[in-house]
Design a protein around this motif. Structure first.
Motif, PDB file in Angstrom:
ATOM      1  N   TYR A  30       6.685 -18.024  35.500  1.00  0.00           N
ATOM      2  CA  TYR A  30       5.567 -16.929  36.376  1.00  0.00           C
ATOM      3  C   TYR A  30       4.227 -17.159  35.175  1.00  0.00           C
ATOM      4  CZ  TYR A  30       7.264 -15.393  40.303  1.00  0.00           C
ATOM      5  OH  TYR A  30       7.809 -15.309  41.671  1.00  0.00           O
ATOM      6  N   LYS A  31       4.850 -16.828  34.181  1.00  0.00           N
ATOM      7  CA  LYS A  31       3.867 -17.473  32.796  1.00  0.00           C
ATOM      8  C   LYS A  31       3.208 -19.111  32.995  1.00  0.00           C
ATOM      9  CE  LYS A  31       4.429 -13.916  29.137  1.00  0.00           C
ATOM     10  NZ  LYS A  31       4.922 -13.672  28.140  1.00  0.00           N
TER      11      LYS A  31
ATOM     12  N   TYR B  15      15.902 -12.677  35.140  1.00  0.00           N
ATOM     13  CA  TYR B  15      14.391 -12.038  35.098  1.00  0.00           C
ATOM     14  C   TYR B  15      13.169 -12.588  34.292  1.00  0.00           C
ATOM     15  CZ  TYR B  15      14.801  -9.369  39.748  1.00  0.00           C
ATOM     16  OH  TYR B  15      15.064  -9.153  41.285  1.00  0.00           O
TER      17      TYR B  15
ATOM     18  N   LYS C 155      10.063 -14.451  34.293  1.00  0.00           N
ATOM     19  CA  LYS C 155       8.936 -14.239  33.601  1.00  0.00           C
ATOM     20  C   LYS C 155       8.395 -15.556  32.481  1.00  0.00           C
ATOM     21  CE  LYS C 155       7.227 -11.846  29.697  1.00  0.00           C
ATOM     22  NZ  LYS C 155       7.748 -10.530  28.728  1.00  0.00           N
TER      23      LYS C 155
END
Length: 94
Positions: free
Chosen positions: A73-74, A66, A70
C-alpha cells in the motif's frame, strides 16, 4: 480488541499458500478494523487451545502478511501520487 475463535491454528492460513492468511479471516479483520478502529491500533486475540509452536506460527503468519500488505500500500500510494501529477500536466497541456 478483536477476538477470533479457532478450532486449530491452521485455520488462519490460506489452504493453498501457508504464507498467506485465510481470505475469510483477512476480510473479517479489514471489516472490523474499518468499522470499529478507524486509524487506531487494535489487538488481535486468538482464542483456542494452542501449544507454543502454534502460537508462534499464528503470530508470525499474521505479522508477515500485514507487513507485506503495508509495504504494498505504501508503494501504490507513492506511485499513485506521481501518476496523478503526470495526468494533471497532460490535462493542463491540452
Amino acid at each position: 480488541m478483536i477476538t477470533i475463535e479457532l478450532k486449530n491454528a491452521n485455520e488462519i492460513v490460506h489452504p493453498f499458500n501457508r504464507n498467506l492468511i485465510n481470505d475469510t479471516l483477512h476480510e473479517y479483520l479489514m471489516k472490523e478494523g474499518r468499522e470499529k478502529y478507524k486509524e487506531q491500533q487494535f489487538l488481535l486475540f486468538f482464542k483456542g487451545n494452542f501449544n507454543e509452536t502454534e502460537k508462534q506460527m499464528i503470530e508470525r503468519t499474521i505479522h508477515q502478511f500485514y507487513m507485506k500488505e503495508k509495504k504494498w500500500y505504501k508503494f501504490v500510494d507513492h506511485y499513485d501520487d506521481w501518476y496523478r501529477l503526470v495526468g494533471l500536466f497532460c490535462i493542463k497541456g491540452k
